[in-house]
Write a protein that holds these residues in place. Structure first.
Motif, PDB file in Angstrom:
ATOM      1  N   LYS A   1     -49.907 -70.330   5.605  1.00 35.26           N
ATOM      2  CA  LYS A   1     -48.701 -70.572   6.410  1.00 35.26           C
ATOM      3  C   LYS A   1     -47.984 -71.857   5.992  1.00 35.26           C
ATOM      4  CE  LYS A   1     -48.609 -67.003   9.142  1.00 35.26           C
ATOM      5  NZ  LYS A   1     -47.503 -66.031   8.994  1.00 35.26           N
TER       6      LYS A   1
ATOM      7  N   ILE B   1     -32.117 -77.718   6.414  1.00 37.64           N
ATOM      8  CA  ILE B   1     -33.534 -77.702   6.045  1.00 37.64           C
ATOM      9  C   ILE B   1     -34.399 -77.933   7.284  1.00 37.64           C
ATOM     10  CG2 ILE B   1     -35.335 -78.935   4.760  1.00 37.64           C
ATOM     11  CD1 ILE B   1     -33.112 -79.531   2.630  1.00 37.64           C
TER      12      ILE B   1
ATOM     13  N   GLY C   1     -33.509 -77.784  10.513  1.00 34.44           N
ATOM     14  CA  GLY C   1     -33.253 -76.787  11.557  1.00 34.44           C
ATOM     15  C   GLY C   1     -33.937 -75.458  11.270  1.00 34.44           C
ATOM     16  N   THR C   2     -33.895 -75.016  10.025  1.00 34.61           N
ATOM     17  CA  THR C   2     -34.563 -73.750   9.711  1.00 34.61           C
ATOM     18  C   THR C   2     -36.077 -73.938   9.669  1.00 34.61           C
ATOM     19  OG1 THR C   2     -34.207 -74.090   7.340  1.00 34.61           O
ATOM     20  CG2 THR C   2     -32.613 -72.706   8.492  1.00 34.61           C
TER      21      THR C   2
ATOM     22  N   ILE D   1     -37.657 -75.688  11.765  1.00 44.80           N
ATOM     23  CA  ILE D   1     -38.018 -75.540  13.183  1.00 44.80           C
ATOM     24  C   ILE D   1     -38.185 -74.057  13.525  1.00 44.80           C
ATOM     25  CG2 ILE D   1     -37.084 -75.753  15.532  1.00 44.80           C
ATOM     26  CD1 ILE D   1     -35.893 -78.489  14.577  1.00 44.80           C
ATOM     27  N   GLY D   2     -37.239 -73.245  13.091  1.00 48.55           N
ATOM     28  CA  GLY D   2     -37.340 -71.806  13.344  1.00 48.55           C
ATOM     29  C   GLY D   2     -38.570 -71.206  12.679  1.00 48.55           C
ATOM     30  N   LEU D   3     -38.848 -71.656  11.464  1.00 42.80           N
ATOM     31  CA  LEU D   3     -40.039 -71.168  10.762  1.00 42.80           C
ATOM     32  C   LEU D   3     -41.313 -71.573  11.499  1.00 42.80           C
ATOM     33  CD1 LEU D   3     -38.769 -71.824   7.152  1.00 42.80           C
ATOM     34  CD2 LEU D   3     -39.739 -69.638   7.903  1.00 42.80           C
TER      35      LEU D   3
ATOM     36  N   MET E   1     -41.529 -72.018  14.691  1.00 44.94           N
ATOM     37  CA  MET E   1     -41.593 -71.135  15.859  1.00 44.94           C
ATOM     38  C   MET E   1     -42.207 -69.780  15.473  1.00 44.94           C
ATOM     39  SD  MET E   1     -37.871 -71.837  17.559  1.00 44.94           S
ATOM     40  CE  MET E   1     -37.566 -73.227  18.664  1.00 44.94           C
ATOM     41  N   ARG E   2     -42.038 -69.401  14.221  1.00 49.03           N
ATOM     42  CA  ARG E   2     -42.565 -68.122  13.733  1.00 49.03           C
ATOM     43  C   ARG E   2     -44.025 -68.274  13.278  1.00 49.03           C
ATOM     44  NH1 ARG E   2     -42.191 -62.700  14.272  1.00 49.03           N
ATOM     45  NH2 ARG E   2     -43.237 -61.778  12.501  1.00 49.03           N
TER      46      ARG E   2
ATOM     47  N   TYR F   1     -45.141 -70.732  10.927  1.00 49.49           N
ATOM     48  CA  TYR F   1     -45.300 -71.404   9.640  1.00 49.49           C
ATOM     49  C   TYR F   1     -45.538 -72.906   9.841  1.00 49.49           C
ATOM     50  CZ  TYR F   1     -44.114 -67.198   7.125  1.00 49.49           C
ATOM     51  OH  TYR F   1     -44.143 -65.923   6.616  1.00 49.49           O
TER      52      TYR F   1
ATOM     53  N   MET G   1     -44.950 -78.017  17.048  1.00 46.25           N
ATOM     54  CA  MET G   1     -44.018 -78.152  15.931  1.00 46.25           C
ATOM     55  C   MET G   1     -44.737 -78.792  14.738  1.00 46.25           C
ATOM     56  SD  MET G   1     -40.765 -77.210  16.037  1.00 46.25           S
ATOM     57  CE  MET G   1     -41.076 -75.626  16.782  1.00 46.25           C
TER      58      MET G   1
END
Lengths: 371, 326
Positions: free
Chosen positions: B25, B65, B67-68, B70-72, B74-75, B77, B113
């Motif tokens: 991950k 970089i 911001g994405t 953070i989304g990753l 959440m998924r 990673y 996070m």
């Protein structure tokens, strides 16, 4: 900036279906809806309006620091929310109350945030992937894009299975389109070809600044420069919101690349309870949109399909009950304990936080049991 | 014991490789970090080894970089983001301070996070504007972030792995003037926890403390002082937030004198925090005020003046002499 020749409208403001070439490709999605589903659309719009007006009243009565009304935007939200599938992830801004409700969030959890007892309110994993509100304008578009990148890396989108492929939806407003983060999100989404829908609710006002200051061209044209197709819909038409979202979501989820919908709607209330829209907009403009109200036109449509007075009376009663229940439970919301300040600042133990938690406990204890 | 000799940049590279091998991950994100290996070659070879799906040459957008990432996260990673130079971090500052740092608190613990942001920082490399600064205090001031900075290849190898393993966001400041000197790395034994302060050199009369490249300057100062008959104890802070106070207080209780040095401007800085806290907690052990030796409260000057701006051994020793004069 209002309707253009490109605006997809399936239900006219007068409440009758629109037969247009532009709308033809979306009609099948409407034809598949049952009467019960159509009534559920209406039910959600009417109930959230009652909730929203009660929340506004509660704020005026000092029960909340702030309220963010969704009045007028019900169709854009209800249609697109029902277009999602259970596996989808939704990243709201902060005005998507009915979307939250449809995905299983208790609207009083939104009130808790405005009442100053939480910065979040719910766990997305326990609320059908409805992520929490983001207050900084546009920030969540990047989170959604990163999430969708992860979905793609996991092979959880793009397989062609409509019931499994995950689409990620992000909501934002016309003001947000000027934020760098929104442009960067479009860039990353295009670069990584995410399964993602950018859903823009253009409610025409970023607090007091009109959308014409954000963009001289219709906002649905903006994503084309990023390599993402955009479409403009009548956001006060719940059928257009549903059908166009459904089609774009299913196309993006199976690997068609990111999509962008601009829903033209109107913020009938204030930006928040802290502002006064009479200072910056005209009655004529408000009147124009009043005549295009999302709920009134849908009631006319449902009546044409056979919904009777009893249905609407029952629904009005349900909405009043939800409003009363909202009031009752809002007044019951209590502040969190002091300990809340120190919890979850970090996921793992942190000496400075521990020291300060201990200090506060001792300080409080120093006043004795009478304090 | 397995000792390898390598420069700090390669130690981080080895630590990243190990973390990527251990956990599928973990993925890297940043500008030019793929085939080029980053402008400092810290990620060299990793793209070829792990593929472009795990080493992401991203668009040139720092907020994008972070911001994405953070989304990753959440998924599920564990992204490791590279900021090319510290002076380019500010477009991502909002995502770091308003989002990344606060999301666990905002979610009331429902999510973590685990993101590392690698930031080459500091002067001594003669570079143009925005390429020599030390912005670590901005991040240490923000609740929810952890902030660390290794000074040796061995620490770099272990601290990058510990940062990646942390479930909290970690700002990982890499002293770029120390990227190239080689040092010994024990690839089998982790010497210290991530947030421990280390004694880099024992001494008895004055304690000096710093982080990153400053530790090298402090060791030079201690060498010079020793020749002149003064015994300096050198502490390597290693962790800027949280700070490991006990070794610092123990050293001050022993020497009675403390000089804090850093490349960053001194006003409202890491040095200020150390001076204030040591004064609060070791007041009766102090024989002199805690003194600070820092960059000036000016923009980082053009490179031909950096040797004037950056504290060197002489400026450290000047403060040591002042401390001893009390």
């Amino acid at each position: 900036m209002s309707y253009t020749a490109a605006t997809i409208q399936l239900l006219s403001p007068e409440g009758s279906l629109v037969d247009s070439d532009a709308g033809a490709e979306y009609r099948q999605y409407i034809d598949e809806l049952t009467d019960d589903q159509l009534r559920e659309f209406h039910r959600q719009m009417v109930v959230i309006r009652a909730f929203d007006m009660e929340a506004t009243n509660l704020q005026r009565q000092g029960q909340m620091a702030l309220w963010v009304p969704s009045l007028g935007q019900e169709a854009a939200q209800v249609g697109s929310a029902f277009a999602t599938r259970p596996q989808d992830h939704i990243f709201p801004a902060y005005r998507e109350h009915v979307i939250a409700r449809i995905r299983g969030v208790d609207p009083v959890d939104i009130i808790r945030m405005m009442r100053g007892v939480t910065h979040g309110g719910w766990n997305p994993a326990e609320h059908n992937n409805l992520h929490i509100y983001t207050l900084v304008i546009g920030s969540q578009t990047l989170h959604a894009t990163g999430y969708a990148m992860g979905v793609k890396f996991d092979g959880a989108s793009g397989t062609g299975d409509l019931d499994k492929d995950i689409a990620t939806v992000v909501y934002f407003g016309d003001g947000a389109t000027s934020q760098g983060d929104v442009s960067e999100a479009l860039i990353f989404a295009a670069s990584y070809q995410t399964s993602q829908l950018f859903f823009l609710q253009n409610n025409h006002w970023a607090i007091s600044v009109p959308v014409t200051r954000q963009s001289p061209v219709p906002l649905y044209l903006r994503p084309s420069g990023f390599g993402i197709p955009g479409v403009q819909i009548d956001g006060n038409d719940v059928l257009a919101s549903y059908a166009v979202s459904r089609k774009n979501l299913d196309e993006t989820r199976v690997g068609g690349g990111p999509r962008f919908i601009e829903a033209l709607t109107y913020r009938m209330g204030a930006h928040t309870s802290s502002d006064d829209p009479t200072k910056y907009r005209t009655n004529a403009e408000v009147q124009f949109w009043q005549e295009r109200d999302p709920i009134a036109r849908f009631e006319t449509y449902l009546r044409s399909l056979g919904a009777d007075d009893a249905f609407f009376a029952e629904l009005a009663e349900e909405a009043a009950d939800v409003a009363a229940d909202t009031r009752k439970r809002t007044l019951e919301v209590v502040p969190p304990p002091n300990e809340f300040i120190f919890q979850n600042v970090y996921s793992e133990p942190h000496p400075r936080i521990d020291e300060q938690r201990e200090w506060l406990a001792q300080y409080e204890a120093s006043f004795g049991s009478d304090a | 014991m397995s000792i390898e000799t390598m420069p700090l940049s390669k130690a981080i590279n080895a630590g990243l490789r190990k973390a990527m091998q251990d956990d599928p991950k973990v993925l890297l994100m940043g500008e030019d970090i793929g085939p080029l290996g980053g402008v400092f070659r810290v990620t060299e070879g990793l793209s070829a080894e792990f593929g472009t799906g795990r080493v992401l040459d991203t668009p040139l957008a720092e907020s994008g970089i972070i911001g994405t990432a953070i989304g990753l996260a959440m998924r599920g990673y564990r992204p490791v983001c590279e900021i090319q130079f510290e002076g380019f971090i500010y477009p991502g500052f909002d995502q770091i301070t308003s989002q990344l740092a606060k999301l666990t608190f905002r979610h009331e613990g429902a999510l973590s996070m685990p993101i590392v942001i690698r930031v080459p920082y500091g002067g001594h490399i003669g570079a143009v504007e925005h390429h020599q600064e030390s912005p670590e205090a901005y991040f240490a001031h923000t609740a929810g972030l952890r902030v660390v900075s290794p000074s040796t290849p061995n620490d770099a190898y272990w601290m990058i792995q510990e940062s990646i393993a942390s479930n909290d966001p970690v700002m990982f400041f890499e002293p770029k003037s120390r990227y190239w000197p080689r040092g010994e790395v024990d690839v089998e034994r982790n010497p210290l926890p991530l947030h421990a302060t280390a004694v880099a050199r024992e001494g008895s009369e004055v304690t000096v403390i710093g982080h990153g490249a400053m530790v090298t300057t402090l060791l030079q100062a201690a060498d010079i002082a020793a020749e002149e008959g003064t015994s300096i104890e050198v502490l390597d802070l290693r962790s800027i937030s949280p700070i490991d106070w006990e070794p610092i207080l123990a050293s001050v209780r022993k020497t009675g004198r403390l000089v804090v040095a850093q490349e960053a401007p001194g006003f409202v800085s890491v040095a200020s925090e150390i001076a204030a806290t040591v004064t609060e907690r070791a007041f009766y052990s102090l024989e002199s005020p805690v003194l600070r030796v820092t960059g000036f409260d000016t923009p980082f000057p053009p490179a031909k003046l950096e040797s004037v701006y950056l504290p060197d051994a002489d400026r450290v020793l000047e403060a040591v002499d002042r401390a001893l004069a009390y």
